[in-house]
Design a protein around this motif. Structure first.
Motif, short mmCIF file in Angstrom:
data_model
loop_
_atom_site.label_atom_id
_atom_site.label_comp_id
_atom_site.label_asym_id
_atom_site.label_seq_id
_atom_site.Cartn_x
_atom_site.Cartn_y
_atom_site.Cartn_z
N MET A 1 0.82 -1.22 0.00
CA MET A 1 0.00 0.00 0.00
C MET A 1 0.85 1.27 0.00
O MET A 1 0.37 2.32 -0.37
CB MET A 1 -0.89 0.02 1.24
CG MET A 1 -2.09 -0.85 1.12
SD MET A 1 -3.05 -0.67 2.61
CE MET A 1 -4.47 -1.62 2.18
N PHE A 2 2.08 1.13 0.43
CA PHE A 2 2.95 2.30 0.54
C PHE A 2 3.50 2.68 -0.84
O PHE A 2 4.69 2.67 -1.09
CB PHE A 2 4.08 2.02 1.51
CG PHE A 2 4.60 3.25 2.19
CD1 PHE A 2 3.89 3.83 3.22
CD2 PHE A 2 5.78 3.83 1.80
CE1 PHE A 2 4.36 4.96 3.85
CE2 PHE A 2 6.27 4.96 2.44
CZ PHE A 2 5.55 5.52 3.47
N SER A 3 2.58 2.98 -1.73
CA SER A 3 2.95 3.32 -3.09
C SER A 3 1.91 4.27 -3.65
O SER A 3 1.05 4.74 -2.92
CB SER A 3 3.04 2.06 -3.93
OG SER A 3 3.40 2.37 -5.24
N ARG A 4 1.98 4.52 -4.95
CA ARG A 4 1.02 5.44 -5.55
C ARG A 4 -0.33 4.75 -5.79
O ARG A 4 -0.40 3.76 -6.49
CB ARG A 4 1.57 5.98 -6.87
CG ARG A 4 2.58 7.05 -6.62
CD ARG A 4 3.49 7.28 -7.79
NE ARG A 4 4.52 8.25 -7.43
CZ ARG A 4 5.62 7.95 -6.78
NH1 ARG A 4 5.86 6.72 -6.42
NH2 ARG A 4 6.49 8.89 -6.47
N ALA A 5 -1.35 5.34 -5.19
CA ALA A 5 -2.74 4.85 -5.34
C ALA A 5 -2.88 3.34 -5.17
O ALA A 5 -3.49 2.67 -5.99
CB ALA A 5 -3.30 5.27 -6.68
N PRO A 6 -2.32 2.76 -4.15
CA PRO A 6 -2.42 1.31 -4.01
C PRO A 6 -3.78 0.84 -3.55
O PRO A 6 -4.22 -0.22 -3.90
CB PRO A 6 -1.37 0.99 -2.95
CG PRO A 6 -1.29 2.23 -2.14
CD PRO A 6 -1.71 3.37 -2.98
N ILE A 7 -4.45 1.67 -2.77
CA ILE A 7 -5.74 1.27 -2.23
C ILE A 7 -6.77 1.17 -3.35
O ILE A 7 -7.55 0.26 -3.41
CB ILE A 7 -6.18 2.27 -1.13
CG1 ILE A 7 -5.20 2.17 0.03
CG2 ILE A 7 -7.59 2.01 -0.68
CD1 ILE A 7 -5.16 3.34 0.93
N ARG A 8 -6.68 2.09 -4.26
CA ARG A 8 -7.54 2.08 -5.43
C ARG A 8 -7.32 0.81 -6.26
O ARG A 8 -8.23 0.25 -6.82
CB ARG A 8 -7.25 3.31 -6.27
CG ARG A 8 -8.29 3.59 -7.32
CD ARG A 8 -7.93 4.86 -8.02
NE ARG A 8 -7.93 5.97 -7.09
CZ ARG A 8 -9.02 6.62 -6.72
NH1 ARG A 8 -10.18 6.26 -7.18
NH2 ARG A 8 -8.94 7.61 -5.88
N GLU A 9 -6.03 0.39 -6.31
CA GLU A 9 -5.66 -0.79 -7.07
C GLU A 9 -6.41 -2.02 -6.54
O GLU A 9 -6.94 -2.80 -7.30
CB GLU A 9 -4.16 -1.02 -6.94
CG GLU A 9 -3.60 -1.91 -8.00
CD GLU A 9 -2.09 -1.78 -8.05
OE1 GLU A 9 -1.56 -1.59 -9.13
OE2 GLU A 9 -1.44 -1.86 -6.99
N TYR B 1 7.36 0.56 -11.06
CA TYR B 1 6.87 1.50 -12.08
C TYR B 1 7.80 1.58 -13.28
O TYR B 1 7.37 1.96 -14.36
CB TYR B 1 6.69 2.90 -11.48
CG TYR B 1 5.42 3.03 -10.67
CD1 TYR B 1 4.22 3.41 -11.26
CD2 TYR B 1 5.41 2.75 -9.30
CE1 TYR B 1 3.05 3.52 -10.52
CE2 TYR B 1 4.25 2.85 -8.56
CZ TYR B 1 3.08 3.23 -9.17
OH TYR B 1 1.92 3.33 -8.44
N SER C 1 -2.77 1.25 -11.13
CA SER C 1 -4.01 2.03 -11.07
C SER C 1 -3.75 3.52 -11.19
O SER C 1 -4.58 4.25 -11.73
CB SER C 1 -4.73 1.73 -9.77
OG SER C 1 -3.91 2.08 -8.69
#
Lengths: 155, 224
Positions: free
Chosen positions: A140-148, B39, B47
């Motif tokens: 989750m400690f990344s870009r928009a992981p929760i959305r993923e 990335y 996402s």
């Protein structure tokens, strides 16, 4: 060293000019991403599962009806006193239950997704309510992981 | 008059507080760097990229994004060793070279690409303005830190670099707040906005507090 600073300042000016130009351009074309309509919902409707469930039920019902018609004689023997009408609906659920145990098609209704998503069945129309308890992991400690995760759940 | 026992206790407390501060900072910084590496597979599966597919169709935005995350990775990695007094005293060359890399990456890559991307940032106008402010402030503080050390003004260099680092660390603190609020059940968009504001303003306040403490101890040296 001054050259670096001048280059950096020039880059910043370029970035702001390009940014403003592209922003207004995108706004004109209407291709700006609107994030505000992305409201989080706690309910997830799974129509595919619903179809599956209804399809299986229908299958069973039709099968039982056919079988009932085919084996009219033994059926009559069993339900002679109780049911005279072959199309009596009250008897169908009982037959469906007995068929469920025999028919392996029912195993197709996999609730693994529901279990993984910590879901609980609320209504009979296969509307599922997601638990409010949320899990945290390193990814989750990344870009928009929760959305993923949300997208995966939708799939 | 402080005796040796009290001095030892003071030192222990100081090291303990430093460890309490630096262990999470190092851990989360490295975690962010690690999670950014995928990335560079240039896959469209993420996402973050999927929800900005229209923007990623433009090459300038796409290159800005990859440049920005690369710059962020380098900045966070190099900045970790910049505040170590051991390295500054014993291995000054490491401090100088990693500092140069940090400054170059921020001034030439990180801040300009960040400023460009801020126009298309998620959230309302205020969040976009905040992103723009972040980019400009990060650029300005880093430039000031660079020019002051060229003038051999070490104290001012330290102060400006603390401010610069506080801006670089918003990427880390933002995710910490975001995950924390997510865990407590806040909805995503509000969580995003609140985490962003708290991380930027919070980091700035922490930086100013550290500068205040540093300048106070510095001023005390004139009195003794």
């Amino acid at each position: 060293m001054k050259r670096i600073i001048y280059t950096a300042v020039a880059l910043i000016i370029c970035a702001s000019v390009f940014g403003i130009a592209d922003y207004f351009n995108a706004k004109k074309q209407g291709i700006l991403v609107n994030y505000t309509d992305d409201v989080q919902t706690t309910e997830a409707v799974i129509p595919e599962k619903k179809n599956e469930i209804t399809a299986v039920k229908e299958e069973i019902i039709t099968d039982t009806k056919k079988e009932f018609k085919k084996d009219a004689k033994p059926a009559k023997k069993i339900a002679k006193t109780k049911v005279k009408d072959v199309h009596y609906t009250g008897i169908i659920p009982n037959l469906a239950i007995t068929e469920k145990t025999k028919n392996p098609v029912i195993e197709k209704i996999s609730l693994m997704d529901m279990l993984q998503a910590k879901t609980t069945d609320v209504n009979n129309d296969s509307t599922l309510q997601v638990d409010n308890k949320r899990r945290i992991n390193m990814e989750m400690f990344s870009r928009a992981p929760i959305r993923e995760k949300k997208l995966k759940a939708r799939k | 008059m402080i005796n040796s026992r009290q001095l030892t206790l003071q030192l222990t407390v100081r090291y303990f507080i430093a460890a309490l501060f630096w262990i999470p900072v190092v851990f989360f910084s490295l975690l962010l760097v690690r999670n950014t590496i995928p990335y560079f597979s240039f896959s469209q599966e993420f996402s973050f990229i999927q929800e900005r597919a229209v923007l990623f169709a433009r090459s300038i935005y796409k290159y800005s994004f990859y440049t920005h995350i690369f710059a962020g990775m380098v900045c966070i990695s190099t900045a970790l060793i910049q505040f170590s007094t051991l390295i500054i005293k014993k291995r000054k060359r490491i401090h100088i070279w990693s500092g140069r890399i940090y400054v170059m990456v921020v001034l030439l890559l990180g801040a300009p690409t960040g400023l460009y991307m801020s126009f298309f940032a998620k959230g309302s106008y205020w969040e976009r303005i905040l992103f723009m402010f972040m980019a400009v402030y990060w650029f300005y503080t880093t430039m000031q830190g660079f020019t002051t050390i060229l003038k051999k003004n070490v104290l001012a260099h330290k102060i400006w670099m603390i401010r610069s680092y506080s801006m670089a660390m918003t990427a880390v603190t933002f995710r910490v707040y975001y995950i924390l609020f997510y865990y407590f059940g806040m909805d995503l968009l509000h969580n995003y906005e609140i985490s962003l504001w708290i991380s930027v303003l919070g980091n700035m306040l922490v930086a100013e507090f550290l500068i205040f403490r540093k300048s106070r101890t510095y001023l005390k040296t004139f009195l003794t």
